[in-house]
Motif scaffolding. Structure first.
Motif, PDB file in Angstrom:
ATOM      1  N   MET A 320      88.138  29.793 123.100  1.00 30.18           N
ATOM      2  CA  MET A 320      88.336  29.266 121.477  1.00 30.18           C
ATOM      3  C   MET A 320      87.489  30.844 121.056  1.00 30.18           C
ATOM      4  N   LEU A 321      86.463  32.217 121.451  1.00 29.35           N
ATOM      5  CA  LEU A 321      86.336  33.433 120.505  1.00 29.35           C
ATOM      6  C   LEU A 321      87.807  34.050 120.419  1.00 29.35           C
ATOM      7  N   LYS A 322      88.669  33.712 121.448  1.00 33.33           N
ATOM      8  CA  LYS A 322      89.480  34.639 121.299  1.00 33.33           C
ATOM      9  C   LYS A 322      90.503  33.711 120.095  1.00 33.33           C
ATOM     10  N   ASP A 323      90.558  33.100 120.126  1.00 34.46           N
ATOM     11  CA  ASP A 323      91.049  32.317 119.344  1.00 34.46           C
ATOM     12  C   ASP A 323      90.291  32.352 118.133  1.00 34.46           C
ATOM     13  N   ILE A 324      89.317  32.652 116.877  1.00 25.58           N
ATOM     14  CA  ILE A 324      88.696  32.415 115.739  1.00 25.58           C
ATOM     15  C   ILE A 324      88.721  33.663 115.965  1.00 25.58           C
ATOM     16  N   GLU A 325      88.797  34.910 117.067  1.00 28.18           N
ATOM     17  CA  GLU A 325      89.369  36.071 116.197  1.00 28.18           C
ATOM     18  C   GLU A 325      89.937  36.293 116.167  1.00 28.18           C
ATOM     19  N   LYS A 326      91.519  35.911 116.790  1.00 33.33           N
ATOM     20  CA  LYS A 326      92.742  36.074 116.846  1.00 33.33           C
ATOM     21  C   LYS A 326      92.917  35.841 115.013  1.00 33.33           C
ATOM     22  N   LYS A 327      92.559  34.755 114.163  1.00 40.04           N
ATOM     23  CA  LYS A 327      92.847  33.969 113.363  1.00 40.04           C
ATOM     24  C   LYS A 327      92.097  34.864 112.306  1.00 40.04           C
ATOM     25  N   ASP A 328      91.076  36.416 112.938  1.00 46.49           N
ATOM     26  CA  ASP A 328      90.571  37.309 111.758  1.00 46.49           C
ATOM     27  C   ASP A 328      90.156  36.692 110.651  1.00 46.49           C
ATOM     28  N   MET A 329      88.960  35.818 110.836  1.00 48.31           N
ATOM     29  CA  MET A 329      88.614  34.400 109.508  1.00 48.31           C
ATOM     30  C   MET A 329      86.670  35.710 110.200  1.00 48.31           C
ATOM     31  N   SER A 330      86.272  36.056 108.585  1.00 49.79           N
ATOM     32  CA  SER A 330      85.151  36.919 108.313  1.00 49.79           C
ATOM     33  C   SER A 330      84.040  35.753 108.152  1.00 49.79           C
ATOM     34  N   PHE A 331      82.778  36.223 109.028  1.00 49.85           N
ATOM     35  CA  PHE A 331      81.487  35.523 108.501  1.00 49.85           C
ATOM     36  C   PHE A 331      80.803  35.925 108.828  1.00 49.85           C
ATOM     37  N   PRO A 332      79.771  36.496 107.651  1.00 52.12           N
ATOM     38  CA  PRO A 332      78.694  37.062 107.404  1.00 52.12           C
ATOM     39  C   PRO A 332      77.434  36.833 108.700  1.00 52.12           C
ATOM     40  N   ILE A 333      77.103  35.479 109.143  1.00 51.50           N
ATOM     41  CA  ILE A 333      76.470  35.198 110.232  1.00 51.50           C
ATOM     42  C   ILE A 333      77.322  34.489 110.864  1.00 51.50           C
ATOM     43  N   ILE A 334      76.470  34.866 112.114  1.00 54.39           N
ATOM     44  CA  ILE A 334      77.561  34.139 113.424  1.00 54.39           C
ATOM     45  C   ILE A 334      75.795  33.515 113.772  1.00 54.39           C
ATOM     46  N   ILE A 335      75.380  32.542 114.635  1.00 54.53           N
ATOM     47  CA  ILE A 335      75.220  31.795 115.006  1.00 54.53           C
ATOM     48  C   ILE A 335      75.691  31.561 116.681  1.00 54.53           C
ATOM     49  N   HIS A 336      75.275  31.887 117.764  1.00 55.38           N
ATOM     50  CA  HIS A 336      75.535  31.263 119.303  1.00 55.38           C
ATOM     51  C   HIS A 336      74.715  30.540 119.839  1.00 55.38           C
ATOM     52  N   VAL A 337      75.292  29.453 120.157  1.00 55.57           N
ATOM     53  CA  VAL A 337      74.399  28.277 120.812  1.00 55.57           C
ATOM     54  C   VAL A 337      74.787  28.155 122.314  1.00 55.57           C
ATOM     55  N   GLY A 338      73.940  28.185 123.388  1.00 53.42           N
ATOM     56  CA  GLY A 338      74.576  27.922 124.296  1.00 53.42           C
ATOM     57  C   GLY A 338      74.697  29.305 125.588  1.00 53.42           C
ATOM     58  N   GLU A 339      75.213  28.966 126.535  1.00 56.13           N
ATOM     59  CA  GLU A 339      75.494  30.942 127.399  1.00 56.13           C
ATOM     60  C   GLU A 339      77.039  30.881 127.120  1.00 56.13           C
ATOM     61  N   SER A 340      76.276  32.456 127.546  1.00 51.75           N
ATOM     62  CA  SER A 340      77.591  33.933 127.226  1.00 51.75           C
ATOM     63  C   SER A 340      77.513  33.866 128.759  1.00 51.75           C
ATOM     64  N   ALA A 341      79.230  35.011 128.183  1.00 49.10           N
ATOM     65  CA  ALA A 341      79.035  36.266 129.770  1.00 49.10           C
ATOM     66  C   ALA A 341      79.563  37.397 129.229  1.00 49.10           C
ATOM     67  N   ILE A 342      79.707  38.349 130.149  1.00 48.60           N
ATOM     68  CA  ILE A 342      80.312  39.664 129.495  1.00 48.60           C
ATOM     69  C   ILE A 342      81.812  39.088 128.895  1.00 48.60           C
TER      70      ILE A 342
END
Length: 382
Positions: A320-342
């Motif tokens: 999901m994160l790769k897909d959002i990055e691929k769309k090249d959408m710009s967000f001044p503030i990103i709030i990540h909720v939940g677990e994350s990995a390297i």
């Protein structure tokens, strides 16, 4: 019974017992009418399946309203039975809880050409979506030898949506907005020169082109136009419902904290977008709410949160994160909720390099804590 009555009629006829013949014949006629009634029962009996969606908060009351129209034979001494999801519980009628469903049985009758409305009051007890999965009317035979069951086999279009609880967050950090945009902010390096909101007295350094000559003539002093501070402060919520290959055990807590942040965004007139790694079928293979603001945006976001459960099929968070990055959408503030990995943190680093400020929300001993995400967290995990 028919065989037994036939034997009695034969015996009464052979022995000339007219009184016995009369009684047995009367019983036979009654049974015929009884069977005829139950064969015809349910014909021209309709359920009003109008589409209905009710939105509720936890601990608020509502009701199921079920409307029936009977244009056929009267239904007496029947029983209406329905089953629905257990995020709501009846407050008037007794019920049985079977796993994640509530079963309710109510006495029911409907005379010919009568419209019957059945109201089942309930209390919303937890977040979720409640649909009616079973709707039937059962009418027992007069002699207890069986019953006629009238099932409604179509999808029932009535739905109750219970919004999540909003839980307060700790350690929320506010950073000034330094990106150009068109939303009003309390502090910003940018302003909108096309929408002055007033004037003030001229001071050295003010631009000559911003002088308001009409106001200056009226006040007999030079007056400078005042413009609103504008910037970009759109939020992107990224909710990861998974923890490894399973659903996060703190899912309810994460949903409640996210709902609180959405409420804050609406109060402060902040536009936001929302992404949840739930597998869907469409052009976007996960839950995604495009940028918007206001109460309608909150309603859409809360509906997404209400539909989540431990039986949901998650999409890999990294995908999901790769897909959002691929769309090249710009967000001044990103709030990540939940677990994350390297791997996911590396994508967050990519957003950070595009001038996004990233916050990470976690649960610590049942408390929600949100802090600014730092680049060194990748090195720490590695």
């Amino acid at each position: 019974m028919r065989t037994f009555l036939f034997l009695l009629i034969t015996i009464a006829f052979l022995f000339g017992e007219s009184w016995m013949l009369f009684i047995v014949a009367s019983i036979a006629v009654f049974l015929y009418l009884h069977n005829f009634y139950f064969r015809k029962l349910g014909e021209k009996f309709y359920f009003d399946n109008n589409k209905e969606l009710t939105r509720l908060n936890v601990d608020t009351e509502g009701e199921w309203l079920l409307t029936f129209v009977n244009e056929g034979y009267p239904i007496v001494k029947g029983a209406l039975s329905i089953s629905f999801d257990d995020c709501i519980e009846p407050t008037t009628y007794p019920f049985i809880k079977n796993r994640s469903f509530i079963e309710v049985n109510i006495p029911f009758k409907a005379w010919t050409n009568e419209q019957v409305e059945v109201r089942i009051p309930f209390l919303a007890i937890k977040r979720g979506v409640s649909r009616i999965y079973r709707l039937e009317v059962k009418v027992h035979h007069l002699f207890g030898s069986g019953a006629v069951v009238l099932n409604y086999n179509e999808i029932i279009k009535k739905k109750k949506l219970v919004y999540p609880l909003r839980k307060f967050l700790h350690n929320i950090e506010n950073k000034p907005v330094l990106l150009h945009g068109y939303q009003e902010t309390s502090s910003s390096l940018f302003y909108d020169p096309m929408q002055p909101i007033g004037t003030r007295e001229y001071v050295n350094g003010d631009s000559f082109q911003h002088i308001n000559w009409k106001a200056s003539a009226r006040m007999q002093k030079l007056q400078t136009k005042v413009f609103p501070n504008n910037g970009a402060r759109t939020w992107l919520f990224v909710l990861n419902i998974s923890d490894g290959h399973s659903i996060n055990r703190d899912l309810e807590e994460l949903i409640s904290f996210t709902a609180y942040l959405i409420e804050q965004a609406v109060k402060e007139n902040i536009a936001f977008a929302f992404a949840i790694n739930v597998r869907t079928h469409g052009d976007i293979p996960y839950f995604y709410l495009s940028e918007g603001e206001g109460k309608i945006q909150r309603q859409k976001a809360f509906e997404m949160l209400s539909m989540l459960s431990f039986h949901t099929f998650p999409l890999p968070h990294l995908f999901m994160l790769k897909d959002i990055e691929k769309k090249d959408m710009s967000f001044p503030i990103i709030i990540h909720v939940g677990e994350s990995a390297i791997q996911t943190d590396r994508i967050l680093l990519s957003f950070k390099r595009k001038n996004s400020t990233i916050f990470k929300l976690d649960t610590i001993n049942g408390q929600g804590v949100m802090k600014e995400w730092k680049q060194y967290q990748i090195e720490k995990q590695a």
